[in-house]
Enzyme design. Structure first.
Site, mmCIF file in Angstrom:
data_model
loop_
_atom_site.group_PDB
_atom_site.id
_atom_site.type_symbol
_atom_site.label_atom_id
_atom_site.label_comp_id
_atom_site.label_asym_id
_atom_site.label_seq_id
_atom_site.Cartn_x
_atom_site.Cartn_y
_atom_site.Cartn_z
ATOM 1 N N TYR A 22 3.513 8.723 9.013
ATOM 2 C CA TYR A 22 3.182 7.799 7.942
ATOM 3 C C TYR A 22 4.048 6.533 8.038
ATOM 4 O O TYR A 22 5.270 6.621 8.205
ATOM 5 C CB TYR A 22 3.394 8.509 6.600
ATOM 6 C CG TYR A 22 3.135 7.648 5.401
ATOM 7 C CD1 TYR A 22 1.848 7.198 5.124
ATOM 8 C CD2 TYR A 22 4.162 7.270 4.556
ATOM 9 C CE1 TYR A 22 1.603 6.385 4.031
ATOM 10 C CE2 TYR A 22 3.922 6.465 3.452
ATOM 11 C CZ TYR A 22 2.647 6.020 3.200
ATOM 12 O OH TYR A 22 2.411 5.228 2.117
ATOM 13 N N ASP B 271 5.533 17.079 6.179
ATOM 14 C CA ASP B 271 4.775 16.296 5.212
ATOM 15 C C ASP B 271 3.354 16.858 5.234
ATOM 16 O O ASP B 271 2.616 16.666 6.193
ATOM 17 C CB ASP B 271 4.815 14.816 5.627
ATOM 18 C CG ASP B 271 4.131 13.901 4.617
ATOM 19 O OD1 ASP B 271 3.250 14.399 3.882
ATOM 20 O OD2 ASP B 271 4.455 12.706 4.578
ATOM 21 N N ARG C 201 14.808 14.464 -18.561
ATOM 22 C CA ARG C 201 15.214 14.266 -17.159
ATOM 23 C C ARG C 201 15.527 15.614 -16.522
ATOM 24 O O ARG C 201 15.196 15.870 -15.371
ATOM 25 C CB ARG C 201 16.424 13.313 -17.045
ATOM 26 C CG ARG C 201 17.022 13.304 -15.628
ATOM 27 C CD ARG C 201 17.885 12.094 -15.290
ATOM 28 N NE ARG C 201 18.751 11.650 -16.356
ATOM 29 C CZ ARG C 201 19.895 12.258 -16.737
ATOM 30 N NH1 ARG C 201 20.312 13.334 -16.107
ATOM 31 N NH2 ARG C 201 20.600 11.773 -17.731
ATOM 32 N N LYS D 35 -2.304 11.496 -3.271
ATOM 33 C CA LYS D 35 -3.453 11.675 -2.395
ATOM 34 C C LYS D 35 -4.322 12.840 -2.875
ATOM 35 O O LYS D 35 -4.857 12.769 -3.967
ATOM 36 C CB LYS D 35 -2.963 11.828 -0.954
ATOM 37 C CG LYS D 35 -1.859 10.817 -0.557
ATOM 38 C CD LYS D 35 -2.354 9.374 -0.539
ATOM 39 C CE LYS D 35 -1.225 8.349 -0.440
ATOM 40 N NZ LYS D 35 -0.264 8.527 0.637
HETATM 41 C C1 LIG Z 1 1.000 8.150 0.973
HETATM 42 C C2 LIG Z 1 1.852 9.000 1.836
HETATM 43 C C3 LIG Z 1 3.232 9.094 1.619
HETATM 44 C C4 LIG Z 1 3.952 8.282 0.553
HETATM 45 O O1 LIG Z 1 3.509 8.592 -0.719
HETATM 46 P P1 LIG Z 1 3.506 7.560 -1.973
HETATM 47 O O2 LIG Z 1 2.957 8.404 -3.057
HETATM 48 O O3 LIG Z 1 2.662 6.401 -1.591
HETATM 49 O O4 LIG Z 1 4.924 7.151 -2.194
HETATM 50 C C5 LIG Z 1 3.955 9.933 2.451
HETATM 51 N N1 LIG Z 1 3.365 10.630 3.433
HETATM 52 C C6 LIG Z 1 2.040 10.553 3.677
HETATM 53 C C7 LIG Z 1 1.450 11.339 4.775
HETATM 54 C C8 LIG Z 1 1.247 9.737 2.892
HETATM 55 O O5 LIG Z 1 -0.058 9.651 3.147
#
Ligand SMILES: *Cc1c(COP(=O)(O)O)cnc(C)c1O
Length: 386
Positions: free
Chosen positions: A106, A178, A53, A203
């Site tokens: 998002y 983000d 952890r 992603k």
């Molecule tokens: C998918 C996504 C998230 C969240 O991510 P997860 O891995 O699904 O928890 C946050 N911001 C953006 C722009 C995303 O495309």
């Protein structure tokens, strides 16, 4: 984990930083250290790694590598999902603080604000990050953070990160970006004076639609300590196998992003000439309102394309359900192309009124352009559009 030498080129860093041969075995590829604990040779010499952890060698390798791709002197922290990374960044806010959230964002982050920030006693309001003049007026005395996405989801809006960071800092607030859509290959917000970068590694970084993960990257020592606390004390950590997959993804990020972007440009050009398409959103198009700014702050335009069809919701639904190569699925950034209908998928929990305010229309379709052959993708869209 702090990164090392960032004088090297992007791909060299992606393939080598944090990835020295394994000290125990010489393994060239960082092993998956699937262990919870590490044995001490004596009480007098505690091992560097003690308990997974707190730190795990596979996680450390991924964190160092990712940090080196976002900027010199940065530290990275791997989380079990993108939303866990979002939560870690928001954890910096205390009850009574206020956050300014870019309105085009998002769907999951929207939900997080609505359900969790509110319950924690953190106030927030949405703002139009495209209008720098009006941003000043949105600040309140308690504003401690501005939250940005560029290019944004699902309208691929590009906002001026350097200018927004400056305004935030003038108001004693942190600026968070983000960076999921651009990936570190096309955009490095820390270089534009942004304080915190977050990623859904699910992603482009993972890149193969086979993991859920997230990451936070920052250069600010106080923020590093706060984020590390969420991991080591809060227990929000990515497991060794997911870190290994994400690290493997980083190694090919550059070549994948180049192909995502060239395919996306070809698809955007095709769509912009199609009679049944009324509008295309892609910052790579010269006609796109974000094009000039994207040229300045990004190194490429990414692999996401959104568009509106003639014929309203009915037509958008039928196009979304008629592709053969593009899979009708949530998510993005993988090798395979995906088609999504935001109104019924990613932005379904947003009320029609909230969607309308943001310009997310009923005839909007979002594409994640994969790595298939360009001609096949275009032919598929052509038959789906009818
Ligand atoms: C998918 C996504 C998230 C969240 O991510 P997860 O891995 O699904 O928890 C946050 N911001 C953006 C722009 C995303 O495309």
């Amino acid at each position: 984990m702090a990164s090392e030498n960032t004088q090297l080129g992007f791909s060299t860093r992606a393939i080598h930083i944090g990835q020295e041969p394994d000290p125990g075995t010489g393994a060239t590829v960082t092993p998956i250290y699937q262990t919870s604990t590490f044995t001490w040779s004596s009480l007098g010499s505690p091992p560097h790694y003690m308990y997974s952890r707190l730190a795990n060698p596979t996680r450390t390798a991924f964190e160092k590598c990712l940090a080196s791709l976002e900027g010199e002197g940065a530290s990275g922290y791997a989380f079990p999902s993108g939303m866990a990374a979002v939560a870690a960044a928001f954890s910096i806010l205390k009850p009574g603080d206020h956050a300014l959230i870019m309105s085009d964002l998002y769907g999951g982050t929207y939900r997080y604000c609505e359900k969790i920030l509110t319950a924690r006693g953190v106030k927030y309001s949405y703002f139009d990050a495209g209008d720098i003049e009006s941003v000043e007026k949105s600040f309140q005395p308690e504003t401690r953070m501005i939250w940005l996405e560029s290019p944004s989801n699902p309208l691929l809006r590009v906002v001026d990160l350097a200018a927004l960071a400056k305004v935030a800092h003038r108001h004693n607030a942190l600026a968070v970006v983000d960076n999921t859509f651009a990936s570190p290959y096309f955009q490095n917000p820390l270089e534009l004076c942004i304080d915190i970068v977050i990623h859904s590694t699910t992603k482009y970084i993972g890149g193969h639609s086979d993991l859920i993960g997230g990451a936070v990257v920052t250069r600010n020592p106080e923020l590093m300590a706060a984020i590390e606390l969420v991991q080591t004390v809060g227990g929000s950590i990515a497991g060794p196998f997911d870190c290994w997959l994400a690290l493997r993804g980083l190694k090919t990020l550059a070549v994948r992003m180049e192909k995502h972007a060239s395919n996306a440009m070809a698809v955007a050009l095709f769509l912009s000439q199609h009679p049944k398409v009324s509008r295309v959103y892609y910052p790579g198009l010269k006609s796109d309102p974000g094009h000039k700014l994207a040229l300045r702050q990004m190194r490429g335009f990414g692999g996401m394309v959104s568009f509106e069809v003639e014929g309203g919701a009915e037509k958008a639904v039928s196009v979304s359900e008629s592709t053969r190569i593009f899979a009708l699925a949530e998510s993005l950034g993988g090798i395979e192309s995906l088609i999504g209908y935001p109104v019924r998928m990613s932005h379904a929990t947003m009320s029609p009124g909230e969607r309308a305010k943001r310009g997310i229309n009923d005839n909007l379709i979002r594409l994640s352009i994969g790595l298939e052959d360009t001609e096949d993708l275009i032919a598929d869209l052509k038959q789906a559009l009818g």
